[in-house]
Design a protein around this motif. Sequence first.
Motif, PDB file in Angstrom:
ATOM      1  N   THR A   1      35.698 -17.599  16.087  1.00 34.62           N
ATOM      2  CA  THR A   1      35.635 -16.739  17.250  1.00 34.62           C
ATOM      3  C   THR A   1      35.658 -15.280  16.807  1.00 34.62           C
ATOM      4  O   THR A   1      36.379 -14.916  15.887  1.00 34.62           O
ATOM      5  N   MET A   2      34.833 -14.455  17.476  1.00 31.08           N
ATOM      6  CA  MET A   2      34.784 -13.027  17.149  1.00 31.08           C
ATOM      7  C   MET A   2      34.897 -12.200  18.420  1.00 31.08           C
ATOM      8  O   MET A   2      34.420 -12.604  19.474  1.00 31.08           O
ATOM      9  N   LYS A   3      35.487 -11.037  18.296  1.00 35.59           N
ATOM     10  CA  LYS A   3      35.588 -10.104  19.410  1.00 35.59           C
ATOM     11  C   LYS A   3      34.215  -9.467  19.643  1.00 35.59           C
ATOM     12  O   LYS A   3      33.497  -9.140  18.700  1.00 35.59           O
TER      13      LYS A   3
ATOM     14  N   VAL B   1      37.608 -21.490  21.697  1.00 32.65           N
ATOM     15  CA  VAL B   1      37.736 -20.064  22.028  1.00 32.65           C
ATOM     16  C   VAL B   1      39.185 -19.809  22.368  1.00 32.65           C
ATOM     17  O   VAL B   1      39.793 -20.523  23.141  1.00 32.65           O
TER      18      VAL B   1
ATOM     19  N   TRP C   1      35.842 -12.401  23.797  1.00 33.89           N
ATOM     20  CA  TRP C   1      35.663 -13.122  22.543  1.00 33.89           C
ATOM     21  C   TRP C   1      34.530 -14.119  22.713  1.00 33.89           C
ATOM     22  O   TRP C   1      34.359 -14.683  23.789  1.00 33.89           O
ATOM     23  N   CYS C   2      33.760 -14.366  21.655  1.00 31.24           N
ATOM     24  CA  CYS C   2      32.674 -15.345  21.700  1.00 31.24           C
ATOM     25  C   CYS C   2      32.662 -16.171  20.427  1.00 31.24           C
ATOM     26  O   CYS C   2      33.113 -15.728  19.379  1.00 31.24           O
TER      27      CYS C   2
ATOM     28  N   GLU D   1      31.826 -18.032  25.793  1.00 32.79           N
ATOM     29  CA  GLU D   1      32.580 -16.805  26.028  1.00 32.79           C
ATOM     30  C   GLU D   1      34.039 -17.131  26.297  1.00 32.79           C
ATOM     31  O   GLU D   1      34.340 -18.039  27.050  1.00 32.79           O
TER      32      GLU D   1
END
Length: 84
Positions: free
Chosen positions: A20-22, A83, A66-67, A61
């Motif tokens: 997961t990334m911002k 997520v 975050w995605c 999402e």
Amino acid sequence: MTLSVACERMLVLLAGAGQTMKVQDIAAAIGEDVSDTSNGRSAETHPVRLKPLAEEGQVVEGPTAWCVMAPAAGSDEREGAAVV
């Protein structure tokens, strides 16, 4: 950067990240200037670019910007990334 180029870069980035990334970190990593909010440019630009990917089921999402890549079709959902 066009929407299609941005979407392609985001998919490659998320697939390679495997986590997961911002949203703001995604935007910065693909070359978007996340510090420039002048000329009517908004911080909402980055989530808007991810929205089509989420609608197509390519990314998931999270509730707080975050995605993550969506699990591959036919895969065991327990093996997909969560997520947070």
